[in-house]
Design an enzyme around this catalytic site. Structure first.
Site, PDB file in Angstrom:
ATOM      1  N   TYR A 148       5.565 -14.419 -12.909  1.00 39.11           N
ATOM      2  CA  TYR A 148       7.030 -13.227 -12.820  1.00 39.11           C
ATOM      3  C   TYR A 148       8.134 -14.687 -12.659  1.00 39.11           C
ATOM      4  O   TYR A 148       8.766 -14.562 -13.261  1.00 39.11           O
ATOM      5  CB  TYR A 148       7.059 -12.461 -11.185  1.00 39.11           C
ATOM      6  CG  TYR A 148       8.165 -12.009 -11.580  1.00 39.11           C
ATOM      7  CD1 TYR A 148       8.913 -10.556 -12.138  1.00 39.11           C
ATOM      8  CD2 TYR A 148       9.327 -11.809 -10.435  1.00 39.11           C
ATOM      9  CE1 TYR A 148      10.318  -9.580 -12.376  1.00 39.11           C
ATOM     10  CE2 TYR A 148      10.396 -11.254 -10.019  1.00 39.11           C
ATOM     11  CZ  TYR A 148      10.492 -10.321 -11.184  1.00 39.11           C
ATOM     12  OH  TYR A 148      12.460  -9.913 -10.330  1.00 39.11           O
ATOM     13  N   ASP A 274       3.572 -15.228  -0.646  1.00 36.11           N
ATOM     14  CA  ASP A 274       5.046 -14.784  -0.383  1.00 36.11           C
ATOM     15  C   ASP A 274       6.243 -15.264   0.579  1.00 36.11           C
ATOM     16  O   ASP A 274       6.077 -16.084   1.326  1.00 36.11           O
ATOM     17  CB  ASP A 274       5.123 -13.657   0.681  1.00 36.11           C
ATOM     18  CG  ASP A 274       5.621 -12.259   0.687  1.00 36.11           C
ATOM     19  OD1 ASP A 274       4.883 -11.253   0.483  1.00 36.11           O
ATOM     20  OD2 ASP A 274       6.735 -12.443   1.747  1.00 36.11           O
TER      21      ASP A 274
HETATM   22  P1  NAD Z   1      11.581  -1.843 -12.694  1.00 41.43           P
HETATM   23  O1  NAD Z   1      10.334  -1.618 -13.431  1.00 41.43           O
HETATM   24  O2  NAD Z   1      11.954  -0.221 -12.896  1.00 41.43           O
HETATM   25  O3  NAD Z   1      12.657  -1.904 -14.577  1.00 41.43           O
HETATM   26  C1  NAD Z   1      12.115  -2.439 -15.577  1.00 41.43           C
HETATM   27  C2  NAD Z   1      12.243  -1.184 -16.712  1.00 41.43           C
HETATM   28  O4  NAD Z   1      11.004  -2.561 -17.705  1.00 41.43           O
HETATM   29  C3  NAD Z   1      11.340  -0.302 -16.439  1.00 41.43           C
HETATM   30  O5  NAD Z   1      11.931   0.591 -17.311  1.00 41.43           O
HETATM   31  C4  NAD Z   1       9.905  -0.754 -17.794  1.00 41.43           C
HETATM   32  O6  NAD Z   1       9.458   0.264 -18.408  1.00 41.43           O
HETATM   33  C5  NAD Z   1      10.770  -1.545 -18.698  1.00 41.43           C
HETATM   34  N1  NAD Z   1       9.776  -2.589 -19.670  1.00 41.43           N
HETATM   35  C6  NAD Z   1       8.986  -3.565 -18.471  1.00 41.43           C
HETATM   36  N2  NAD Z   1       8.350  -4.685 -19.454  1.00 41.43           N
HETATM   37  C7  NAD Z   1       8.793  -3.652 -20.541  1.00 41.43           C
HETATM   38  C8  NAD Z   1       8.460  -4.490 -21.953  1.00 41.43           C
HETATM   39  N3  NAD Z   1       7.549  -5.724 -22.170  1.00 41.43           N
HETATM   40  N4  NAD Z   1       9.230  -4.230 -22.673  1.00 41.43           N
HETATM   41  C9  NAD Z   1       9.981  -2.862 -23.025  1.00 41.43           C
HETATM   42  N5  NAD Z   1      10.126  -2.408 -21.851  1.00 41.43           N
HETATM   43  C10 NAD Z   1       9.437  -2.829 -21.063  1.00 41.43           C
HETATM   44  O7  NAD Z   1      12.582  -3.598 -12.696  1.00 41.43           O
HETATM   45  P2  NAD Z   1      14.308  -3.172 -11.909  1.00 41.43           P
HETATM   46  O8  NAD Z   1      14.320  -2.954 -10.432  1.00 41.43           O
HETATM   47  O9  NAD Z   1      14.905  -1.787 -11.986  1.00 41.43           O
HETATM   48  O10 NAD Z   1      14.827  -4.076 -12.472  1.00 41.43           O
HETATM   49  C11 NAD Z   1      14.712  -4.608 -13.704  1.00 41.43           C
HETATM   50  C12 NAD Z   1      15.504  -6.451 -13.608  1.00 41.43           C
HETATM   51  O11 NAD Z   1      16.017  -6.503 -12.724  1.00 41.43           O
HETATM   52  C13 NAD Z   1      13.945  -6.802 -13.973  1.00 41.43           C
HETATM   53  O12 NAD Z   1      14.143  -7.950 -15.008  1.00 41.43           O
HETATM   54  C14 NAD Z   1      13.842  -7.202 -12.833  1.00 41.43           C
HETATM   55  O13 NAD Z   1      12.908  -8.811 -13.001  1.00 41.43           O
HETATM   56  C15 NAD Z   1      14.981  -7.163 -12.982  1.00 41.43           C
HETATM   57  N6  NAD Z   1      15.096  -7.978 -11.352  1.00 41.43           N
HETATM   58  C16 NAD Z   1      14.887  -6.959  -9.855  1.00 41.43           C
HETATM   59  C17 NAD Z   1      15.914  -6.950  -8.625  1.00 41.43           C
HETATM   60  C18 NAD Z   1      15.208  -5.875  -7.715  1.00 41.43           C
HETATM   61  O14 NAD Z   1      15.058  -6.191  -7.024  1.00 41.43           O
HETATM   62  N7  NAD Z   1      14.964  -4.776  -7.939  1.00 41.43           N
HETATM   63  C19 NAD Z   1      15.212  -8.510  -8.289  1.00 41.43           C
HETATM   64  C20 NAD Z   1      15.641  -9.039  -9.133  1.00 41.43           C
HETATM   65  C21 NAD Z   1      15.340  -8.832 -10.264  1.00 41.43           C
HETATM   66  N1  UDP Z   2       6.158  -5.973   2.613  1.00 40.40           N
HETATM   67  C1  UDP Z   2       5.601  -5.624   4.366  1.00 40.40           C
HETATM   68  N2  UDP Z   2       5.041  -4.668   3.459  1.00 40.40           N
HETATM   69  C2  UDP Z   2       4.805  -3.498   2.856  1.00 40.40           C
HETATM   70  C3  UDP Z   2       5.601  -4.169   1.152  1.00 40.40           C
HETATM   71  C4  UDP Z   2       5.983  -5.538   1.381  1.00 40.40           C
HETATM   72  O1  UDP Z   2       5.349  -6.444   4.855  1.00 40.40           O
HETATM   73  O2  UDP Z   2       4.260  -2.361   2.469  1.00 40.40           O
HETATM   74  C5  UDP Z   2       6.865  -7.175   2.621  1.00 40.40           C
HETATM   75  C6  UDP Z   2       6.167  -8.771   1.344  1.00 40.40           C
HETATM   76  O3  UDP Z   2       5.593  -9.372   2.361  1.00 40.40           O
HETATM   77  C7  UDP Z   2       7.942  -9.057   1.359  1.00 40.40           C
HETATM   78  C8  UDP Z   2       8.546  -7.806   1.746  1.00 40.40           C
HETATM   79  O4  UDP Z   2       8.239  -7.532   1.798  1.00 40.40           O
HETATM   80  O5  UDP Z   2       7.839 -10.075   2.280  1.00 40.40           O
HETATM   81  C9  UDP Z   2       9.266  -7.722   0.734  1.00 40.40           C
HETATM   82  O6  UDP Z   2       8.514  -7.102  -0.617  1.00 40.40           O
HETATM   83  P1  UDP Z   2       8.502  -5.902  -2.411  1.00 40.40           P
HETATM   84  O7  UDP Z   2       7.762  -6.542  -2.621  1.00 40.40           O
HETATM   85  O8  UDP Z   2       9.768  -5.651  -2.220  1.00 40.40           O
HETATM   86  O9  UDP Z   2      10.002  -7.411  -2.496  1.00 40.40           O
HETATM   87  P2  UDP Z   2      10.032  -9.550  -3.252  1.00 40.40           P
HETATM   88  O10 UDP Z   2       8.678 -10.389  -1.589  1.00 40.40           O
HETATM   89  O11 UDP Z   2       9.219  -8.768  -4.675  1.00 40.40           O
HETATM   90  O12 UDP Z   2      10.588 -10.664  -2.543  1.00 40.40           O
END
Ligand code: NAD
Ligand code: UDP
Length: 314
Positions: A148, A274
């Site tokens: 990722y 993490d």
């Molecule tokens: P999500 O998993 O809910 O949404 C991702 C969407 O992309 C889903 O609908 C999934 O079905 C679709 N998808 C995945 N692989 C695909 C593929 N190969 N072809 C077509 N569709 C595909 O996640 P989200 O939280 O909505 O995140 C959306 C975007 O924002 C992502 O690119 C993620 O990396 C980025 N992002 C999200 C967060 C967050 O905290 N939510 C943080 C940082 C970055």
């Molecule tokens: N985490 C936790 N308990 C849970 C799920 C996640 O303590 O049940 C912690 C995880 O180890 C991380 C933080 O919460 O340090 C955020 O996790 P998340 O998967 O939401 O996001 P990311 O690690 O991608 O920022």
């Protein structure tokens, strides 16, 4: 002749963030094509628009090329929760690289502007705190989060090489942890985990004692930031996140106190790689986009809890 509407392609539009963006653009009267392979997205998230004359839905995987006529590409397709992106890490890397490559190719062919949903994960387990966009990150290239983190890093690189080589119009958002209604209840992310555990009366699982920190942005704030970035002239990368930093234990306490103050916490080991701390510097977003988040965590938790409560009741 009537003025033509902006044609938007939202990849990952049936997902958590993507579906909120669909709502905003549809409410603004624009045309929206939602493209998704439904890996982590759900039709229910965009069901309210199915049949609307300005809305189209395409089942497609971004690792394959596609030809469409659009003005703007919001490239969000990629699983975002560690549980989902680690399910098939090779596919995750393909989605980031090939997906972004295909969307940049499409953008170039039709002259569209492309916004990449990048991530704070490009900073890895950061040695600089808080993280400005100038920080280059500390990412393990061979760990379980690398598919990722490195996937998003190469996606950013591709965007900037398309810009240098072809003059492509790109925008890069580095999104920090975002939460809100329509997160999947079983996606393993900390906000959904804690809320679901609390609603079920289970102990809240603190990984690594919950001493690590995150900064949580409500989804409406994020979507506003993405729209400003797309509409503005600044290329980015720009951090979009809420700078209020919480330990994971503090988050657990906030959720527990709102749902069931008698719940207990249980310790689990901290997963590999993490990040121990994460907090955005948002001076750039503030100066270039006039954007600052408006929803404190304490407020954003309310509609999020209500969403999961309703989901459980169904
Ligand atoms: P999500 O998993 O809910 O949404 C991702 C969407 O992309 C889903 O609908 C999934 O079905 C679709 N998808 C995945 N692989 C695909 C593929 N190969 N072809 C077509 N569709 C595909 O996640 P989200 O939280 O909505 O995140 C959306 C975007 O924002 C992502 O690119 C993620 O990396 C980025 N992002 C999200 C967060 C967050 O905290 N939510 C943080 C940082 C970055
Ligand atoms: N985490 C936790 N308990 C849970 C799920 C996640 O303590 O049940 C912690 C995880 O180890 C991380 C933080 O919460 O340090 C955020 O996790 P998340 O998967 O939401 O996001 P990311 O690690 O991608 O920022």
């Amino acid at each position: 002749m009537p003025a033509s509407l902006t044609r938007n392609l939202i990849t990952g539009g049936a997902g958590f963030v993507g579906s909120h963006l669909v709502d905003r653009l549809m409410q603004a009267g624009e045309e929206v094509i939602c493209l998704d392979n439904y890996f982590t997205g759900r039709k229910a998230n965009i069901a309210q628009w199915i049949g609307h004359p300005r809305f189209e839905l395409i089942r497609h995987d971004v690792t394959e090329p596609i030809k469409l006529e659009v003005d703007r590409i919001w490239h969000l397709a990629c699983p975002a929760s560690p549980v989902h992106y680690q399910f098939n890490p090779i596919k995750t890397a393909k989605t980031s690289f090939l997906g972004t490559y295909n969307m940049l190719g499409l953008a170039r062919r039709v002259g569209a502007r492309l916004l990449l949903a990048s991530t704070s994960e490009v900073y890895g387990d950061p040695e600089e705190h808080p993280q400005p966009e100038s920080y280059r990150g500390s990412v393990n290239t061979i760990g379980i989060r690398s598919c990722y983190d490195e996937g998003k890093r190469i996606a950013e690189t591709l965007c900037f090489d398309y810009r240098r080589m072809h003059g492509s119009e790109i925008r890069v958002a580095r999104i920090f942890n975002t939460y809100g209604p329509r997160m999947l209840p079983d996606d393993g992310r900390v906000v959904s985990n804690f809320i679901m555990q609390a609603l079920r009366g289970d102990p809240l699982t603190l990984y690594g004692g919950g001493r690590q920190t995150r900064s949580f942005c409500f989804v409406d704030d994020l979507v506003e930031g993405l729209i400003r970035l797309m509409n503005g002239s600044h290329t980015g990368p720009v951090n979009i996140g809420n700078p209020a930093e919480f330990t994971i234990k503090q988050l657990a306490e906030l959720v527990r106190d709102r749902i069931n103050p008698s719940l207990v916490f249980v310790d689990h080991p901290l997963p590999q790689d993490d990040p121990l701390q994460r907090q955005p510097v948002i001076d750039l977003a503030s100066a270039e986009l006039g954007w600052v988040p408006t929803v404190p965590l304490e407020h954003g938790l309310e509609p999020t809890i209500a969403y999961f409560r309703e989901l459980l009741a169904r």
